[in-house]
Design an enzyme around this catalytic site. Structure first.
Site, PDB file in Angstrom:
ATOM      1  CD  GLU A   1      -2.986  -0.811  -0.077  1.00  0.00           C
ATOM      2  OE1 GLU A   1      -3.060   0.305  -0.612  1.00  0.00           O
ATOM      3  OE2 GLU A   1      -3.605  -1.810  -0.505  1.00  0.00           O
TER       4      GLU A   1
ATOM      5  CD  GLN B   1       5.198   8.019  -3.162  1.00  0.00           C
ATOM      6  OE1 GLN B   1       4.346   8.410  -2.388  1.00  0.00           O
ATOM      7  NE2 GLN B   1       5.841   8.818  -3.963  1.00  0.00           N
ATOM      8  CB  THR B   2       5.048   3.773  -8.470  1.00  0.00           C
ATOM      9  OG1 THR B   2       5.350   3.460  -9.818  1.00  0.00           O
ATOM     10  CG2 THR B   2       5.041   2.479  -7.681  1.00  0.00           C
TER      11      THR B   2
ATOM     12  CE1 TYR C   1       4.931  14.058  -1.740  1.00  0.00           C
ATOM     13  CE2 TYR C   1       4.798  12.928  -3.869  1.00  0.00           C
ATOM     14  CZ  TYR C   1       4.465  13.999  -3.048  1.00  0.00           C
ATOM     15  OH  TYR C   1       3.667  14.993  -3.525  1.00  0.00           O
TER      16      TYR C   1
ATOM     17  CE1 TYR D   1      -6.888   2.674  -0.054  1.00  0.00           C
ATOM     18  CE2 TYR D   1      -4.532   3.017   0.326  1.00  0.00           C
ATOM     19  CZ  TYR D   1      -5.563   2.330  -0.284  1.00  0.00           C
ATOM     20  OH  TYR D   1      -5.284   1.271  -1.101  1.00  0.00           O
TER      21      TYR D   1
ATOM     22  CG  ASP E   1      -7.756   3.275  -4.355  1.00  0.00           C
ATOM     23  OD1 ASP E   1      -8.983   3.368  -4.607  1.00  0.00           O
ATOM     24  OD2 ASP E   1      -6.995   2.514  -4.982  1.00  0.00           O
TER      25      ASP E   1
ATOM     26  CB  CYS F   1     -23.893   4.271 -13.234  1.00  0.00           C
ATOM     27  SG  CYS F   1     -22.651   5.573 -13.272  1.00  0.00           S
TER      28      CYS F   1
HETATM   29  S1  SF4 Z   1     -21.454   3.193 -16.100  1.00  0.00           S
HETATM   30 FE1  SF4 Z   1     -20.869   4.357 -14.295  1.00  0.00          FE
HETATM   31  S2  SF4 Z   1     -19.781   2.903 -12.986  1.00  0.00           S
HETATM   32 FE2  SF4 Z   1     -19.880   2.017 -15.041  1.00  0.00          FE
HETATM   33  S3  SF4 Z   1     -17.973   2.620 -16.038  1.00  0.00           S
HETATM   34 FE3  SF4 Z   1     -19.551   4.142 -16.571  1.00  0.00          FE
HETATM   35  S4  SF4 Z   1     -19.291   5.722 -15.037  1.00  0.00           S
HETATM   36 FE4  SF4 Z   1     -18.247   3.925 -14.235  1.00  0.00          FE
END
Ligand code: SF4
Length: 360
Positions: free
Chosen positions: A36, A41-42, A81, A128, A146, A217
């Site tokens: 983690e 960093q990368t 860093y 996190y 993240d 979504c």
């Molecule tokens: S539909 Fe929504 S959750 Fe799926 S890839 Fe597109 S933006 Fe991301």
């Protein structure tokens, strides 16, 4: 939003698409912690090399605690860093020390902290990382937010509040706490992070068209997904001008009738805490602009190096000398031993450039 729909779609997607990453195949908290910190960093491909090197060189937390700070910084070289590497080492020492005080005879194996609070109290471990270790190693119900997860949540819920402000973090945290699968936190965190890394990527292309979460979504439904997540405005970048002096002295050597040449230079450890603290570099002067102070015949290299809030305009001037100048705080070393020192990324870039056309 139907959580059971999200879980089933996400987990099926994860089963089909997940990458095999060594830190996701282990429940060893120490290894997960290393991965983690390195991955902050990368990217994964480069992080893998560092992870495998760290784990093979220091397989247990007590091995890392016993290492020299300079060695840890050297292995970290190239990631930038360096405070993260220092904190890694410091935290390892603290873990071992705290066990010593509990177990005076040190009969038992050193145990990695097991609660979110203990993890969070270690240097370099924020919410996190503590959440990632607690969930991946111990399957505890903590979110691991993240950048990938912020992006997925912002798009799924169509949140246009900047995620990197105090208020934004609070809002996102509240949302992820609600969505988190408390029965399977390890699986949920692994799946949503991977989903952000591979499917719900910064540039979406046609990913939404093949996305199993599309019907849930809000960002997709409102046509805002590509604009999310929102960041707070970036602070102004400060320009700095640094002139480095690379002094080179060559010395001829005869052995068994064969002549060879050794190159020497001087370096110093950076003691100011602004950037590259405790890393080595060539003698350096800072000015308010780069004036041309080369004398005829001297070579120089110019490099621009961008840090998070600073843009460094650097000039490296090569001076071939008969006698090394006496500059307080510098040490004299062989050119070929430069790699034994933890060097700043900028210094490494300059050396790389010189390797193409060596300074002698
Ligand atoms: S539909 Fe929504 S959750 Fe799926 S890839 Fe597109 S933006 Fe991301």
């Amino acid at each position: 939003m139907l959580k059971s729909f999200i879980y089933s779609q996400l987990y099926q997607w994860y089963e089909r698409n997940r990458r095999i990453l060594p830190w996701r195949e282990t429940e060893d908290a120490y290894c997960i912690w290393l991965s983690e910190i390195i991955l902050q960093q990368t990217r994964v491909a480069q992080g893998m090399e560092y992870y495998l090197r760290f784990v093979s060189r220091w397989p247990r937390v007590e091995d890392l605690a016993a290492a020299d700070e300079a060695e840890v910084l050297r292995e970290w070289q190239g990631l930038g860093y360096y405070s993260r590497a220092r904190n890694l080492h410091k935290a390892a020492k603290m873990i071992v020390e705290s066990q010593k005080s509990k177990d005076k005879r040190q009969k038992t194996k050193v145990e990695f902290p097991r609660t979110f609070e203990e993890l969070r109290a270690l240097p370099g471990i924020g919410d996190y990382t503590a959440g990632a270790i607690a969930s991946f190693a111990y399957d505890m119900p903590y979110p691991a937010m993240d950048g990938n997860v912020y992006r997925v949540i912002a798009r799924l819920l169509d949140i246009d509040e900047p995620f990197d402000t105090t208020a934004g973090k609070k809002l996102f945290h509240k949302q992820i706490e609600e969505i988190l699968d408390r029965d399977h936190p390890r699986l949920f965190n692994s799946a949503i992070m991977e989903f952000g890394a591979l499917q719900c990527t910064p540039a979406l292309g046609d990913h939404c068209e093949t996305c199993p979460l599309q019907s849930a979504c809000a960002g997709y439904a409102h046509g805002t997904a590509e604009l999310l997540p929102v960041r707070k405005p970036r602070p102004k970048v400060r320009d700095r001008w640094l002139t480095y002096h690379i002094y080179i002295k060559s010395t001829d050597r005869y052995a068994d009738g064969i002549q060879s040449t050794d190159l020497f230079t001087i370096i110093q450890r950076r003691e100011t805490k602004d950037i590259w603290y405790h890393l080595y570099e060539f003698p350096c002067e800072e000015s308010s602009g780069l004036e041309d102070e080369r004398v005829r015949g001297e070579r120089s290299i110019e490099l621009t190096h961008v840090l998070s809030h600073q843009k460094i305009h650097a000039r490296f001037i090569i001076h071939k000398v008969q006698k090394m100048p006496e500059i307080p705080g510098t040490i004299r070393i062989r050119w070929e031993d430069l790699n034994d020192y933890a060097l700043s990324r900028l210094t490494l870039r300059a050396i790389d450039r010189l390797r193409l056309t060596p300074p002698n």
